[in-house]
Design a protein around this motif. Structure first.
Motif, short mmCIF file in Angstrom:
data_model
loop_
_atom_site.label_atom_id
_atom_site.label_comp_id
_atom_site.label_asym_id
_atom_site.label_seq_id
_atom_site.Cartn_x
_atom_site.Cartn_y
_atom_site.Cartn_z
N ASP A 15 4.19 5.40 9.34
CA ASP A 15 4.90 6.00 8.21
C ASP A 15 6.39 6.09 8.46
N TYR A 119 16.04 13.42 7.51
CA TYR A 119 14.60 13.46 7.76
C TYR A 119 14.29 13.30 9.25
N THR B 9 10.15 16.42 0.77
CA THR B 9 10.08 15.34 -0.22
C THR B 9 9.64 14.04 0.44
N PHE B 10 10.36 13.64 1.50
CA PHE B 10 10.10 12.32 2.08
C PHE B 10 8.85 12.28 2.95
N SER B 11 8.33 13.44 3.31
CA SER B 11 7.07 13.43 4.07
C SER B 11 5.91 13.05 3.16
N GLN B 12 6.16 13.02 1.85
CA GLN B 12 5.10 12.62 0.92
C GLN B 12 5.10 11.11 0.69
N LEU B 13 6.02 10.43 1.36
CA LEU B 13 6.09 8.96 1.23
C LEU B 13 5.31 8.35 2.40
N HIS B 14 4.23 7.65 2.08
CA HIS B 14 3.38 7.08 3.13
C HIS B 14 3.12 5.61 2.87
N ALA B 15 2.94 4.87 3.95
CA ALA B 15 2.43 3.50 3.81
C ALA B 15 0.96 3.60 3.42
N SER B 16 0.46 2.59 2.75
CA SER B 16 -0.95 2.63 2.33
C SER B 16 -1.85 2.44 3.56
N GLY B 18 -4.38 0.65 3.59
CA GLY B 18 -4.67 -0.79 3.59
C GLY B 18 -3.67 -1.58 4.42
N ALA B 19 -2.41 -1.24 4.27
CA ALA B 19 -1.36 -1.96 5.01
C ALA B 19 -1.49 -1.70 6.52
N LYS B 20 -1.87 -0.47 6.86
CA LYS B 20 -2.02 -0.15 8.29
C LYS B 20 -3.25 -0.85 8.86
N GLU B 22 -4.48 -3.56 7.81
CA GLU B 22 -4.16 -5.00 7.87
C GLU B 22 -3.47 -5.36 9.18
N VAL B 23 -2.54 -4.51 9.62
CA VAL B 23 -1.80 -4.87 10.82
C VAL B 23 -2.70 -4.77 12.05
N LEU B 24 -3.66 -3.85 12.02
CA LEU B 24 -4.63 -3.79 13.12
C LEU B 24 -5.48 -5.05 13.13
N MET B 26 -4.54 -7.94 12.03
CA MET B 26 -3.69 -9.07 12.43
C MET B 26 -3.69 -9.20 13.95
#
Lengths: 161, 220
Positions: A15, A119, B9-16, B18-20, B22-24, B26
């Motif tokens: 993240d 942040y 605010t920005f702690s609510q922004l996460h990568a999906s 699925g994307a994580k 996917e990298v595992l 890969m």
């Protein structure tokens, strides 16, 4: 790096890298690509870090470089205007939503330094090192970003009552 | 600026997720390579020099495949963008390079890295001296089963922004990578001239395959 170490790194830093990339690229898909590319580079590094903080800073530097490569790429999907994005998070409170919108409305270099400062808690000198910029440049960007945010947020909040 | 509000605010922004995931996945995929009998690819009559038309080192294989799986393998056969490696147990691996070239010097996160029998950060040495020289041994097996130990040399000159790196294998093939103004180009020299520091390319015929100067640009 073992699989379980890497899995833990993905969980711990995924993240962080995503947020750095998103603040720069303003695009979820590109930010997730950068996250993946950065983590894959970590996987190949095979643990040459002195500490977790050292690892984290390395990841941020790599992510910033990846973002710049993404912007240079001929396959780039150019920045989508904020109002067209459908992948923005849904926030708990309106002031969070407003802050996010106003930060994302800043120029990309301002967004990144603001994110790293407010942040991640890095000081200007550290941000300069992470972003390969001069200290004075980072300080100027921070100052201008703060000024812009104060004005735009004041306006937004007084508009919303 | 309210730092706490910023963090909330920005702690609510996460990568999906699925994307994580996917990298595992890969990294799992990178461990596996195509295995097949070399079969028709192992054409008789390909001479040792033609085999080395594309210089591939053990270090480069480890880098390309992300490591442990190919430890202990030696290069058996080399083609345009592909090679076969084999270990003592007789396991064979057939690899296809995903890139236009296999770089023995790369720029990573502002550092210049040499990929030889091990990874070496040559940034400071190049900055200080303007040049870097390294030698290492590679075991090369020919089609006829003969094994030879070749000494590879790498010479890097220039600065971390603009540099030229040449790898020679001692039997007539030299690969040069040049980085200038952010663009990377590669040349392969085959023949007697490749033994020298500089020289023109020659064409070479062997077993139906010819090797000549190849020059190509990266996709960037």
């Amino acid at each position: 790096m073992t699989d379980s170490q890497f899995e833990k790194a993905v969980e711990t830093y995924g993240d962080t890298i995503f947020r750095v990339a998103y603040s720069y690229l303003k695009n979820r898909s590109d930010a997730e690509d950068v996250m993946q590319e950065t983590l894959l580079k970590l996987y190949q590094e095979d643990g040459r870090f002195e500490s977790e903080e050292h690892r984290k800073r390395w990841l941020i530097r790599v992510a910033v470089n990846q973002c710049k490569s993404t912007l240079r790429s001929t396959w780039l999907r150019r920045t989508v205007p904020l109002e067209e994005q459908t992948d923005t998070p849904v926030f708990d409170r309106p002031e969070q939503s407003e802050l996010f919108d106003q930060v994302m409305a800043l120029p990309k270099n301002y967004r990144l330094v603001v994110y790293l400062y407010y942040y991640e808690g890095y000081q200007a000198r550290e941000i300069a090192e992470l972003t390969h910029r001069n200290l004075s440049t980072v300080q100027t960007w921070l100052m201008r970003a703060r000024g812009q945010l104060q004005r735009s947020l004041k306006e937004a909040w007084s508009r919303n009552g | 600026m309210d730092r706490m509000l910023f963090q909330e605010t920005f702690s609510q922004l996460h990568a999906s997720d699925g994307a994580k995931q996917e990298v595992l996945q890969m990294t799992e995929n990178r461990k596996h390579s195509r295995r097949r009998l070399a079969g028709a690819a192992r054409v008789a009559g390909i001479a040792a020099a033609a085999m080395m038309a594309l210089v591939v080192t053990a270090g480069a294989i480890n880098v390309a495949t992300d490591g442990a799986f190919l430890e202990g393998f030696t290069i058996l056969w080399v083609g345009d963008k592909e090679f076969v490696a084999q270990n003592e147990a007789g396991d064979e691996v057939y690899m296809v390079s995903a890139d236009d070239g296999i770089d023995f010097v790369t720029e990573e996160d502002g550092r210049l890295m040499l990929h030889a029998d091990r990874e070496i950060d040559i940034t400071d040495a190049l900055t200080e001296n303007g040049s870097y020289h390294y030698e290492y041994e590679v075991t090369v097996s020919s089609e006829d089963g003969r094994e030879d130990t070749e000494v590879f040399t790498v010479d890097v000159t220039g600065s971390t922004e603009e540099w030229t790196a040449t790898q020679r294998n001692g039997i007539g093939v030299a690969v040069t990578i040049t980085s200038e103004n952010g663009e990377v180009s590669r040349d392969i020299l085959v023949g007697a001239e490749a033994m020298d520091a500089e020289g023109a390319a020659t064409d070479m015929e062997s077993g139906g395959k010819s090797a000549s100067v190849v020059e190509y640009q990266t996709a960037e």
